[in-house]
Scaffold this motif. Structure first.
Motif, PDB file in Angstrom:
ATOM      1  N   GLN A 129      -4.820   1.963  13.138  1.00 47.79           N
ATOM      2  CA  GLN A 129      -5.092   2.524  11.808  1.00 47.79           C
ATOM      3  C   GLN A 129      -4.063   2.031  10.787  1.00 47.79           C
ATOM      4  OE1 GLN A 129      -7.849   3.954  11.135  1.00 47.79           O
ATOM      5  NE2 GLN A 129      -8.520   4.219  13.247  1.00 47.79           N
ATOM      6  N   LEU A 130      -2.812   1.926  11.186  1.00 46.07           N
ATOM      7  CA  LEU A 130      -1.768   1.446  10.280  1.00 46.07           C
ATOM      8  C   LEU A 130      -2.011  -0.001   9.861  1.00 46.07           C
ATOM      9  CD1 LEU A 130       1.359   3.100  11.899  1.00 46.07           C
ATOM     10  CD2 LEU A 130       0.412   3.614   9.623  1.00 46.07           C
ATOM     11  N   ARG A 131      -2.506  -0.829  10.775  1.00 51.21           N
ATOM     12  CA  ARG A 131      -2.836  -2.220  10.419  1.00 51.21           C
ATOM     13  C   ARG A 131      -3.880  -2.245   9.308  1.00 51.21           C
ATOM     14  NH1 ARG A 131      -1.921  -3.119  15.785  1.00 51.21           N
ATOM     15  NH2 ARG A 131      -4.054  -2.759  16.424  1.00 51.21           N
ATOM     16  N   LEU A 132      -4.892  -1.396   9.441  1.00 50.12           N
ATOM     17  CA  LEU A 132      -5.936  -1.324   8.424  1.00 50.12           C
ATOM     18  C   LEU A 132      -5.373  -0.796   7.100  1.00 50.12           C
ATOM     19  CD1 LEU A 132      -8.961  -1.650   7.815  1.00 50.12           C
ATOM     20  CD2 LEU A 132      -9.252   0.708   8.544  1.00 50.12           C
ATOM     21  N   LEU A 133      -4.540   0.226   7.174  1.00 50.52           N
ATOM     22  CA  LEU A 133      -3.935   0.783   5.967  1.00 50.52           C
ATOM     23  C   LEU A 133      -3.009  -0.221   5.277  1.00 50.52           C
ATOM     24  CD1 LEU A 133      -3.233   4.404   7.278  1.00 50.52           C
ATOM     25  CD2 LEU A 133      -4.977   3.712   5.606  1.00 50.52           C
ATOM     26  N   ARG A 134      -2.289  -1.020   6.069  1.00 52.36           N
ATOM     27  CA  ARG A 134      -1.446  -2.077   5.494  1.00 52.36           C
ATOM     28  C   ARG A 134      -2.301  -3.142   4.822  1.00 52.36           C
ATOM     29  NH1 ARG A 134       1.335  -2.600  10.358  1.00 52.36           N
ATOM     30  NH2 ARG A 134       0.613  -4.722  10.501  1.00 52.36           N
ATOM     31  N   ALA A 135      -3.405  -3.508   5.466  1.00 51.14           N
ATOM     32  CA  ALA A 135      -4.288  -4.539   4.915  1.00 51.14           C
ATOM     33  C   ALA A 135      -4.867  -4.118   3.563  1.00 51.14           C
ATOM     34  CB  ALA A 135      -5.418  -4.845   5.904  1.00 51.14           C
ATOM     35  N   HIS A 136      -5.048  -2.821   3.373  1.00 50.28           N
ATOM     36  CA  HIS A 136      -5.571  -2.307   2.106  1.00 50.28           C
ATOM     37  C   HIS A 136      -4.449  -1.875   1.148  1.00 50.28           C
ATOM     38  CE1 HIS A 136      -9.408  -2.284   4.229  1.00 50.28           C
ATOM     39  NE2 HIS A 136      -9.930  -2.334   3.022  1.00 50.28           N
ATOM     40  N   ARG A 137      -3.223  -2.243   1.485  1.00 51.76           N
ATOM     41  CA  ARG A 137      -2.050  -1.981   0.642  1.00 51.76           C
ATOM     42  C   ARG A 137      -1.860  -0.495   0.346  1.00 51.76           C
ATOM     43  NH1 ARG A 137      -3.400  -5.080  -4.202  1.00 51.76           N
ATOM     44  NH2 ARG A 137      -1.828  -3.688  -5.042  1.00 51.76           N
ATOM     45  N   LEU A 138      -2.019   0.321   1.380  1.00 49.56           N
ATOM     46  CA  LEU A 138      -1.791   1.756   1.251  1.00 49.56           C
ATOM     47  C   LEU A 138      -0.457   2.177   1.838  1.00 49.56           C
ATOM     48  CD1 LEU A 138      -5.378   2.957   2.157  1.00 49.56           C
ATOM     49  CD2 LEU A 138      -4.304   2.999  -0.091  1.00 49.56           C
TER      50      LEU A 138
END
Length: 120
Positions: free
Chosen positions: A79-88
């Motif tokens: 989930q963190l990888r996805l959140l990083r990819a979306h600059r969150l």
């Protein structure tokens, strides 16, 4: 299918051109709308929202996030990888431990506003 009630429509068809022009000028372009809705879709996942809410309280490592959210470290990392990819979210390394935090005050405000809204 539900039909519009009398409260949902204008009694007299009219358009206020000045108001329409002001609002159209203030709306984001198509790309901005696409990006904003993609951001909201990412946040709309309950697990990701819990992670973001936890990080809105304080910076945490993956192990701590897993304990707070109640899922595996592997699932948190995904989930963190996805959140990083979306600059969150962003992170900093301290030795071999990565500490995550929300990327900026815009994200803090978005999370705060959502939580405040449902509490009202």
């Amino acid at each position: 299918m539900r039909t519009a009630s009398q409260d949902d429509v204008c009694e007299i068809p009219c358009v206020h051109p000045e108001a329409v022009a002001r609002v159209r000028a203030a709306l984001p372009d198509t790309g901005g709308v696409e990006d904003a809705t993609a951001l909201l879709k990412v946040i709309a996942d309950p697990t990701r929202f819990r992670i973001l809410t936890a990080l809105n309280v304080e910076e945490l490592c993956v192990c701590d996030l897993a304990a707070v959210v109640g899922i595996s470290e592997s699932a948190v990392s995904h989930q963190l990888r996805l959140l990083r990819a979306h600059r969150l979210v962003t992170f900093r390394k301290e030795g071999r431990i990565a500490y995550y935090r929300l990327l900026d005050q815009h994200i803090n405000g978005l999370i705060d506003s959502a939580v405040d809204h449902v509490r009202e």
